[in-house]
Design a protein around this motif. Structure first.
Motif, PDB file in Angstrom:
ATOM      1  N   ASP A  98     -37.308  -0.914  82.376  1.00 11.45           N
ATOM      2  CA  ASP A  98     -37.445   0.410  81.767  1.00 11.45           C
ATOM      3  C   ASP A  98     -36.161   0.753  81.009  1.00 11.45           C
ATOM      4  N   ARG A  99     -36.262   0.811  79.684  1.00 14.25           N
ATOM      5  CA  ARG A  99     -35.059   1.043  78.872  1.00 14.25           C
ATOM      6  C   ARG A  99     -34.343   2.342  79.248  1.00 14.25           C
ATOM      7  N   LEU A 100     -35.106   3.338  79.706  1.00 14.26           N
ATOM      8  CA  LEU A 100     -34.483   4.618  80.058  1.00 14.26           C
ATOM      9  C   LEU A 100     -33.652   4.475  81.341  1.00 14.26           C
ATOM     10  N   LEU A 138     -37.106   4.009  67.421  1.00 15.12           N
ATOM     11  CA  LEU A 138     -38.018   4.421  68.481  1.00 15.12           C
ATOM     12  C   LEU A 138     -38.516   3.143  69.148  1.00 15.12           C
ATOM     13  N   LYS A 139     -38.355   3.081  70.469  1.00 12.62           N
ATOM     14  CA  LYS A 139     -38.760   1.868  71.202  1.00 12.62           C
ATOM     15  C   LYS A 139     -39.681   2.245  72.356  1.00 12.62           C
ATOM     16  N   THR A 140     -40.580   1.339  72.706  1.00 14.01           N
ATOM     17  CA  THR A 140     -41.337   1.534  73.940  1.00 14.01           C
ATOM     18  C   THR A 140     -40.350   1.316  75.094  1.00 14.01           C
ATOM     19  N   TYR A 145     -40.351  -7.004  73.677  1.00 13.09           N
ATOM     20  CA  TYR A 145     -39.480  -8.193  73.629  1.00 13.09           C
ATOM     21  C   TYR A 145     -39.505  -8.725  72.205  1.00 13.09           C
ATOM     22  N   ASP A 146     -38.469  -9.504  71.853  1.00 15.08           N
ATOM     23  CA  ASP A 146     -38.376 -10.064  70.502  1.00 15.08           C
ATOM     24  C   ASP A 146     -38.581  -8.995  69.417  1.00 15.08           C
ATOM     25  N   GLY A 147     -38.073  -7.797  69.675  1.00 15.60           N
ATOM     26  CA  GLY A 147     -38.164  -6.731  68.669  1.00 15.60           C
ATOM     27  C   GLY A 147     -39.543  -6.092  68.555  1.00 15.60           C
ATOM     28  N   LYS A 148     -40.475  -6.476  69.438  1.00 11.73           N
ATOM     29  CA  LYS A 148     -41.815  -5.875  69.393  1.00 11.73           C
ATOM     30  C   LYS A 148     -41.786  -4.513  70.078  1.00 11.73           C
ATOM     31  N   GLY A 149     -42.652  -3.590  69.617  1.00 10.57           N
ATOM     32  CA  GLY A 149     -42.672  -2.256  70.215  1.00 10.57           C
ATOM     33  C   GLY A 149     -41.500  -1.413  69.750  1.00 10.57           C
ATOM     34  N   GLN A 150     -41.059  -1.645  68.514  1.00 12.17           N
ATOM     35  CA  GLN A 150     -39.940  -0.860  67.958  1.00 12.17           C
ATOM     36  C   GLN A 150     -40.295  -0.382  66.560  1.00 12.17           C
ATOM     37  N   PHE A 151     -39.817   0.814  66.227  1.00 12.58           N
ATOM     38  CA  PHE A 151     -40.012   1.348  64.877  1.00 12.58           C
ATOM     39  C   PHE A 151     -38.684   1.915  64.400  1.00 12.58           C
ATOM     40  N   PHE A 178     -29.360   4.252  65.838  1.00  8.65           N
ATOM     41  CA  PHE A 178     -29.146   2.931  65.250  1.00  8.65           C
ATOM     42  C   PHE A 178     -27.646   2.702  65.148  1.00  8.65           C
ATOM     43  N   VAL A 179     -27.173   1.589  65.699  1.00  6.65           N
ATOM     44  CA  VAL A 179     -25.732   1.315  65.726  1.00  6.65           C
ATOM     45  C   VAL A 179     -25.373   0.322  64.616  1.00  6.65           C
ATOM     46  N   PRO A 180     -24.559   0.745  63.647  1.00  4.52           N
ATOM     47  CA  PRO A 180     -24.105  -0.221  62.634  1.00  4.52           C
ATOM     48  C   PRO A 180     -22.973  -1.066  63.239  1.00  4.52           C
ATOM     49  N   ARG A 183     -20.542  -6.588  65.563  1.00 10.11           N
ATOM     50  CA  ARG A 183     -21.080  -7.862  66.038  1.00 10.11           C
ATOM     51  C   ARG A 183     -21.906  -7.615  67.287  1.00 10.11           C
ATOM     52  N   GLU A 184     -22.735  -8.607  67.592  1.00  7.96           N
ATOM     53  CA  GLU A 184     -23.546  -8.557  68.809  1.00  7.96           C
ATOM     54  C   GLU A 184     -23.060  -9.638  69.746  1.00  7.96           C
ATOM     55  N   LEU A 185     -22.836  -9.242  70.995  1.00 13.85           N
ATOM     56  CA  LEU A 185     -22.389 -10.192  72.010  1.00 13.85           C
ATOM     57  C   LEU A 185     -23.333 -10.117  73.198  1.00 13.85           C
ATOM     58  N   LEU A 248     -26.424  -9.420  79.783  1.00 20.37           N
ATOM     59  CA  LEU A 248     -26.190  -8.052  79.324  1.00 20.37           C
ATOM     60  C   LEU A 248     -25.955  -8.152  77.818  1.00 20.37           C
ATOM     61  N   GLU A 249     -26.846  -7.522  77.050  1.00 25.98           N
ATOM     62  CA  GLU A 249     -26.727  -7.558  75.587  1.00 25.98           C
ATOM     63  C   GLU A 249     -25.863  -6.392  75.138  1.00 25.98           C
ATOM     64  N   LEU A 250     -24.867  -6.694  74.315  1.00 25.36           N
ATOM     65  CA  LEU A 250     -23.865  -5.705  73.928  1.00 25.36           C
ATOM     66  C   LEU A 250     -23.721  -5.617  72.412  1.00 25.36           C
ATOM     67  N   GLY A 259     -23.823  -0.841  75.534  1.00 20.47           N
ATOM     68  CA  GLY A 259     -24.872  -1.613  76.189  1.00 20.47           C
ATOM     69  C   GLY A 259     -26.202  -1.455  75.469  1.00 20.47           C
ATOM     70  N   ASN A 260     -26.845  -2.562  75.139  1.00 21.60           N
ATOM     71  CA  ASN A 260     -28.179  -2.491  74.536  1.00 21.60           C
ATOM     72  C   ASN A 260     -29.248  -2.625  75.615  1.00 21.60           C
ATOM     73  N   GLU A 261     -29.268  -3.764  76.278  1.00 18.31           N
ATOM     74  CA  GLU A 261     -30.248  -3.946  77.356  1.00 18.31           C
ATOM     75  C   GLU A 261     -29.774  -5.073  78.258  1.00 18.31           C
ATOM     76  N   MET A 262     -30.417  -5.178  79.419  1.00 15.42           N
ATOM     77  CA  MET A 262     -30.126  -6.319  80.279  1.00 15.42           C
ATOM     78  C   MET A 262     -31.407  -7.108  80.498  1.00 15.42           C
TER      79      MET A 262
HETATM   80  P1  ATP Z   1     -35.226  -9.221  73.412  1.00 20.77           P
HETATM   81  O1  ATP Z   1     -36.058 -10.318  72.867  1.00 20.77           O
HETATM   82  O2  ATP Z   1     -33.731  -9.442  73.295  1.00 20.77           O
HETATM   83  O3  ATP Z   1     -35.636  -8.758  74.783  1.00 20.77           O
HETATM   84  P2  ATP Z   1     -36.124  -6.582  72.564  1.00 20.77           P
HETATM   85  O4  ATP Z   1     -37.464  -6.567  71.947  1.00 20.77           O
HETATM   86  O5  ATP Z   1     -35.992  -6.105  73.949  1.00 20.77           O
HETATM   87  O6  ATP Z   1     -35.462  -8.015  72.386  1.00 20.77           O
HETATM   88  P3  ATP Z   1     -33.752  -5.219  71.566  1.00 20.77           P
HETATM   89  O7  ATP Z   1     -32.814  -6.141  72.213  1.00 20.77           O
HETATM   90  O8  ATP Z   1     -33.746  -3.792  71.968  1.00 20.77           O
HETATM   91  O9  ATP Z   1     -35.254  -5.712  71.592  1.00 20.77           O
HETATM   92  O10 ATP Z   1     -33.549  -5.276  69.982  1.00 20.77           O
HETATM   93  C1  ATP Z   1     -33.614  -6.501  69.279  1.00 20.77           C
HETATM   94  C2  ATP Z   1     -32.482  -6.529  68.282  1.00 20.77           C
HETATM   95  O11 ATP Z   1     -32.613  -5.420  67.360  1.00 20.77           O
HETATM   96  C3  ATP Z   1     -31.104  -6.343  68.896  1.00 20.77           C
HETATM   97  O12 ATP Z   1     -30.599  -7.547  69.423  1.00 20.77           O
HETATM   98  C4  ATP Z   1     -30.331  -5.814  67.711  1.00 20.77           C
HETATM   99  O13 ATP Z   1     -30.019  -6.849  66.798  1.00 20.77           O
HETATM  100  C5  ATP Z   1     -31.336  -4.884  67.061  1.00 20.77           C
HETATM  101  N1  ATP Z   1     -31.214  -3.524  67.653  1.00 20.77           N
HETATM  102  C6  ATP Z   1     -31.858  -3.045  68.736  1.00 20.77           C
HETATM  103  N2  ATP Z   1     -31.482  -1.796  69.030  1.00 20.77           N
HETATM  104  C7  ATP Z   1     -30.561  -1.453  68.115  1.00 20.77           C
HETATM  105  C8  ATP Z   1     -29.768  -0.286  67.869  1.00 20.77           C
HETATM  106  N3  ATP Z   1     -29.876   0.798  68.637  1.00 20.77           N
HETATM  107  N4  ATP Z   1     -28.911  -0.313  66.822  1.00 20.77           N
HETATM  108  C9  ATP Z   1     -28.807  -1.409  66.027  1.00 20.77           C
HETATM  109  N5  ATP Z   1     -29.518  -2.532  66.197  1.00 20.77           N
HETATM  110  C10 ATP Z   1     -30.381  -2.567  67.222  1.00 20.77           C
END
Ligand code: ATP
Ligand code: MG
Ligand code: MG
Length: 376
Positions: A98-100, A138-140, A145-151, A178-180, A183-185, A248-250, A259-262
């Motif tokens: 749960d992202r929240l 906006l994300k579910t 996963y893989d960017g699905k469920g995002q707008f 949205f974070v400009p 780099r992503e680590l 941990l995605e940063l 922190g983006n997600e774990m």
């Molecule tokens: P995963 O396959 O890693 O589980 P996911 O569908 O859960 O992906 P996220 O990791 O949330 O999605 O987002 C995928 C990618 O989109 C991130 O790695 C990043 O490059 C970009 N992204 C996601 N959220 C943001 C944000 N808030 N600001 C900028 N870029 C973002």
């Protein structure tokens, strides 16, 4: 001989099974998909994740249960945990689902996150946009996963289209700034049942259309971020009483970590560790969940990982590379599907750059390799 049960039969289960074999650990995989690729052992077929008759048999045959797939329903994880040891524990799984909950925990652990607001209604979305601003995403909350469920919302007038696309999602939504980022680590970490904790060197990642495309490790010039990321990962793991490997995605913004997600499992950005680290994420995950001592997480040199999405390219240039390694998951080609990866290793960054450039040229993958080559 121990038997490790794995929920989900994708490439992660396959690579866990490969790592488990020399430790004398058998694996038993369960999945509902007919085309599961775990390969090493015939997966036990489930009708779905609530097929408790099949899960009963599974639980009776294994010593420990772990995950290839993090979206196993929490109820199923709890049900299993009453019968057999389950690592990571169901609470850790539930938070990471749960992202929240996940971002709330990050903040409690001292890890900053992009600004975020929960969104359940169209009115919530307006309120959230007023607070978070644009651009935002906006994300579910669940199952993406893989960017699905995002707008991606570029301007306030995109709100209708965003709501039309995701508003019907039954599990709720989250609006994130949205974070400009610079780099992503990612930090890959592992914790044992006894609380021993290790991290691998930070990995730098590049995504295309929300899917991981390239990774580089150790991430160059991270300075103090390595120790900071390690400390945050450790706090998080201790809070969750986490056992096993997680990622941990940063984002790095103004030199600070957000922190983006774990991912409560071995992770795509850790695939370089198979040949690039003294002990791979897969081997250490197996060791951790079975209560064995951990292996060294140091890098052997520098590594790059090409992720193969949709279909596999010709393996020859990788196989011809001095320290190039091919990983075919044995999956059918399908647009957007992760079908394999290649690890390229070298003693130093300059040699790695030359090997990566050579492979990219031979495969016409210059676009994929360019960002990594820029920092090597
Ligand atoms: P995963 O396959 O890693 O589980 P996911 O569908 O859960 O992906 P996220 O990791 O949330 O999605 O987002 C995928 C990618 O989109 C991130 O790695 C990043 O490059 C970009 N992204 C996601 N959220 C943001 C944000 N808030 N600001 C900028 N870029 C973002
Ligand atoms: Mg994710
Ligand atoms: Mg992600």
């Amino acid at each position: 001989q121990s038997v490790l049960g794995i929920l989900g039969g994708g490439q992660l289960a396959r690579m866990l099974a490969i790592a488990a074999a020399p430790l004398g650990v058998k694996t038993l995989v369960v999945d509902s998909a007919a085309d599961a690729c775990a390969g090493q052992v015939a997966p036990l077929r489930l009708a779905d994740w609530t097929d408790f008759a099949a899960l009963e048999k599974f639980a009776a045959e294994v010593d420990v249960v772990t995950f290839d797939f993090e979206n196993v329903p929490a109820d199923t994880a709890h049900w299993l945990a009453e019968r057999v040891a389950v690592f990571p524990n169901p609470r850790a799984l539930a938070v990471a689902q749960d992202r929240l909950a996940e971002k709330t925990l990050f903040r409690e652990c001292g890890l900053q996150t992009p600004a975020f607001e929960a969104v359940d209604t169209r009115e919530d979305l307006e309120r959230a946009l007023a607070k978070v601003g644009v651009p935002s995403i906006l994300k579910t909350r669940r199952l993406g996963y893989d960017g699905k469920g995002q707008f991606r919302i570029k301007q306030r007038s995109d709100a209708d289209a965003a709501w039309e696309t995701l508003g019907a999602n039954a599990h709720g939504l989250i609006l994130e700034a949205f974070v400009p980022f610079e780099r992503e680590l990612s930090v890959l970490a592992v914790r044992t049942r006894h609380g021993d904790f290790r991290v691998w060197p930070l990995t730098q990642n590049w995504h295309t259309d929300g899917v991981l495309s390239m990774s580089l490790a150790p991430a160059p010039e991270v300075g103090a971020l390595q120790a900071r990321a390690a400390a945050l990962a450790r706090t998080l793991a201790e809070q969750l009483d986490y056992v096993g490997v997680f990622a941990l995605e940063l984002f790095v913004k103004d030199g600070e970590l957000l922190g983006n997600e774990m991912a409560p499992r071995v992770h795509n950005s850790g695939h370089w560790t198979i040949e690039g680290a003294i002990t791979s994420q897969f081997e250490n995950h197996v060791r951790a969940v079975l209560g064995l001592p951990l292996g060294d997480t140091s890098a052997r040199g520098c590594s790059a990982m090409f992720n193969w999405i949709g279909e596999l390219p010709d393996a020859t240039p990788v196989l011809n590379s001095v320290d190039g390694h091919w990983h075919d998951y044995g999956k059918q080609s399908r647009p957007g599907r992760k079908v394999g990866h290649a690890n390229v290793c070298a003693q130093d960054a300059k040699t790695l750059a030359a090997r990566v450039a050579e492979i990219a040229r031979a495969l016409q993958r210059q676009d994929q390799a360019a960002p990594a080559l820029q920092v090597l």
